[in-house]
Design a protein around this motif. Sequence first.
Motif, PDB file in Angstrom:
ATOM      1  N   PRO A   1       0.811  -1.220   0.000  1.00 16.99           N
ATOM      2  CA  PRO A   1       0.000   0.000   0.000  1.00 16.99           C
ATOM      3  C   PRO A   1       0.844   1.269   0.000  1.00 16.99           C
ATOM      4  N   LEU A   2       1.961   1.258   0.730  1.00 15.84           N
ATOM      5  CA  LEU A   2       2.809   2.450   0.764  1.00 15.84           C
ATOM      6  C   LEU A   2       3.455   2.712  -0.595  1.00 15.84           C
ATOM      7  N   ASN A   3       3.844   1.665  -1.285  1.00 17.19           N
ATOM      8  CA  ASN A   3       4.406   1.845  -2.631  1.00 17.19           C
ATOM      9  C   ASN A   3       3.359   2.429  -3.575  1.00 17.19           C
ATOM     10  N   ASN A   4       2.119   1.925  -3.473  1.00 13.24           N
ATOM     11  CA  ASN A   4       1.036   2.467  -4.298  1.00 13.24           C
ATOM     12  C   ASN A   4       0.777   3.929  -3.967  1.00 13.24           C
ATOM     13  N   LEU A   5       0.802   4.244  -2.672  1.00 11.55           N
ATOM     14  CA  LEU A   5       0.579   5.623  -2.249  1.00 11.55           C
ATOM     15  C   LEU A   5       1.693   6.532  -2.747  1.00 11.55           C
ATOM     16  N   ALA A   6       2.923   6.082  -2.639  1.00  8.56           N
ATOM     17  CA  ALA A   6       4.043   6.890  -3.110  1.00  8.56           C
ATOM     18  C   ALA A   6       3.919   7.184  -4.595  1.00  8.56           C
ATOM     19  N   GLY A   7       3.541   6.177  -5.374  1.00  4.72           N
ATOM     20  CA  GLY A   7       3.371   6.398  -6.809  1.00  4.72           C
ATOM     21  C   GLY A   7       2.297   7.421  -7.105  1.00  4.72           C
ATOM     22  N   SER A   8       1.184   7.350  -6.360  1.00  2.90           N
ATOM     23  CA  SER A   8       0.094   8.302  -6.566  1.00  2.90           C
ATOM     24  C   SER A   8       0.505   9.711  -6.157  1.00  2.90           C
ATOM     25  N   LEU A   9       1.218   9.838  -5.035  1.00  6.53           N
ATOM     26  CA  LEU A   9       1.617  11.159  -4.544  1.00  6.53           C
ATOM     27  C   LEU A   9       2.666  11.817  -5.436  1.00  6.53           C
ATOM     28  N   LYS A  10       3.410  11.008  -6.175  1.00  8.64           N
ATOM     29  CA  LYS A  10       4.366  11.589  -7.139  1.00  8.64           C
ATOM     30  C   LYS A  10       3.639  12.062  -8.387  1.00  8.64           C
ATOM     31  N   GLN A  11       2.562  11.386  -8.752  1.00  6.38           N
ATOM     32  CA  GLN A  11       1.776  11.817  -9.907  1.00  6.38           C
ATOM     33  C   GLN A  11       0.917  13.025  -9.555  1.00  6.38           C
ATOM     34  N   TYR A  12       0.257  12.941  -8.423  1.00  6.24           N
ATOM     35  CA  TYR A  12      -0.576  14.045  -7.929  1.00  6.24           C
ATOM     36  C   TYR A  12       0.194  14.706  -6.786  1.00  6.24           C
ATOM     37  N   ASN A  13       1.053  15.635  -7.144  1.00  7.94           N
ATOM     38  CA  ASN A  13       2.018  16.168  -6.181  1.00  7.94           C
ATOM     39  C   ASN A  13       1.706  17.582  -5.729  1.00  7.94           C
ATOM     40  N   GLN A  14       0.438  17.976  -5.840  1.00  5.88           N
ATOM     41  CA  GLN A  14       0.050  19.328  -5.443  1.00  5.88           C
ATOM     42  C   GLN A  14      -0.820  19.288  -4.197  1.00  5.88           C
ATOM     43  N   ASN A  15      -0.319  18.624  -3.164  1.00  4.53           N
ATOM     44  CA  ASN A  15      -1.030  18.516  -1.894  1.00  4.53           C
ATOM     45  C   ASN A  15      -0.095  18.799  -0.729  1.00  4.53           C
ATOM     46  N   MET A  16      -0.656  19.274   0.363  1.00  2.31           N
ATOM     47  CA  MET A  16      -0.009  19.162   1.654  1.00  2.31           C
ATOM     48  C   MET A  16      -0.354  17.780   2.185  1.00  2.31           C
ATOM     49  N   ILE A  17       0.632  17.069   2.715  1.00  2.21           N
ATOM     50  CA  ILE A  17       0.441  15.690   3.157  1.00  2.21           C
ATOM     51  C   ILE A  17       0.700  15.628   4.655  1.00  2.21           C
ATOM     52  N   GLU A  18      -0.337  15.423   5.433  1.00  7.55           N
ATOM     53  CA  GLU A  18      -0.203  15.295   6.884  1.00  7.55           C
ATOM     54  C   GLU A  18      -0.339  13.824   7.253  1.00  7.55           C
ATOM     55  N   ILE A  19       0.668  13.295   7.936  1.00  7.14           N
ATOM     56  CA  ILE A  19       0.658  11.893   8.363  1.00  7.14           C
ATOM     57  C   ILE A  19       0.483  11.860   9.875  1.00  7.14           C
ATOM     58  N   VAL A  20      -0.565  11.189  10.322  1.00  5.58           N
ATOM     59  CA  VAL A  20      -0.892  11.151  11.750  1.00  5.58           C
ATOM     60  C   VAL A  20      -0.856   9.708  12.227  1.00  5.58           C
ATOM     61  N   GLY A  21      -0.070   9.452  13.262  1.00  3.93           N
ATOM     62  CA  GLY A  21       0.009   8.121  13.847  1.00  3.93           C
ATOM     63  C   GLY A  21      -0.886   7.999  15.070  1.00  3.93           C
ATOM     64  N   TYR A  22      -1.440   6.804  15.259  1.00  3.48           N
ATOM     65  CA  TYR A  22      -2.316   6.533  16.400  1.00  3.48           C
ATOM     66  C   TYR A  22      -1.915   5.209  17.041  1.00  3.48           C
ATOM     67  N   THR A  23      -2.285   5.056  18.297  1.00 10.75           N
ATOM     68  CA  THR A  23      -2.074   3.790  19.015  1.00 10.75           C
ATOM     69  C   THR A  23      -3.399   3.338  19.619  1.00 10.75           C
ATOM     70  N   ASP A  24      -3.393   2.121  20.150  1.00 13.93           N
ATOM     71  CA  ASP A  24      -4.524   1.725  20.984  1.00 13.93           C
ATOM     72  C   ASP A  24      -4.280   2.267  22.392  1.00 13.93           C
ATOM     73  N   SER A  25      -5.117   1.885  23.339  1.00 16.10           N
ATOM     74  CA  SER A  25      -5.014   2.453  24.691  1.00 16.10           C
ATOM     75  C   SER A  25      -4.117   1.653  25.622  1.00 16.10           C
ATOM     76  N   THR A  26      -3.519   0.591  25.112  1.00 17.69           N
ATOM     77  CA  THR A  26      -2.646  -0.233  25.945  1.00 17.69           C
ATOM     78  C   THR A  26      -1.382   0.535  26.292  1.00 17.69           C
ATOM     79  N   GLY A  27      -0.996   0.528  27.580  1.00 21.52           N
ATOM     80  CA  GLY A  27       0.234   1.201  27.990  1.00 21.52           C
ATOM     81  C   GLY A  27       0.003   2.638  28.423  1.00 21.52           C
TER      82      GLY A  27
END
Length: 233
Positions: A135-161
């Motif tokens: 999926p990341l390779n597919n996403l990278a290919g798309s983002l290189k073709q459609y490269n006129q975006n701000m890209i915000e990457i947000v990580g999440y966890t479960d509630s353990t810990g």
Amino acid sequence: MLTFRRLIIAATALTVLSGCATQNPYDNQGQAQNSSGMSKTAKYGGLGALAGAVAGAAIDHNNRGKGALIGAAVAGAASAGYGYYADKQEAALRASMANTGVEVQRQGDNIKLVMPGNITFATDSSAIASSFYSPLNNLAGSLKQYNQNMIEIVGYTDSTGGRQHNMDLSQQRAQSVATYLTSQGVDAAHLSVRGAGPDSPIASNADVNGRAQNRRVEVNLKPIPGQQYQQQQ
């Protein structure tokens, strides 16, 4: 001579016609339309044109009718330009993410990709899982073709810990995705990362499946402020 009110009506008609005249190549897929069947291109172009008509009339006090028509044409074209771009990007992402487990959502001007924990990261890990590379390779290919975006990457966890541990872990997960995307040629200047820890869960943390959904990464694609969007071929 046409009155100001009649010219506003004419500007509104121009709004509708300009939206309808913009052919959306993905109309048949149903991905880029709202429930009324109008493409987002037409909707954004129409709303932009109507707003532009009002603004144009307010600016040109000497000839409010002329100002309304000019404002409608300029604002409508700009709004429809982004709507057309986002329609095509959304459809391309849906095609590339089919059967990967990644969900593509359209939220107004923004496109969100939700990448669940069953394909992204193991519990308490920021190492990219083997199932996540495709999926990341597919996403990278798309983002290189459609490269006129701000890209915000947000990580999440479960509630353990502990909370601080989860905040740090979610930041590391977001950074892992960003690092991989840039290694595949995505422009780092448009990327930002953020860790949200266990906040904003999308499922219950009471069971394994729910925790896997919460242990996710979201990629938010937004228009670049001030960007002039051209029709993507």
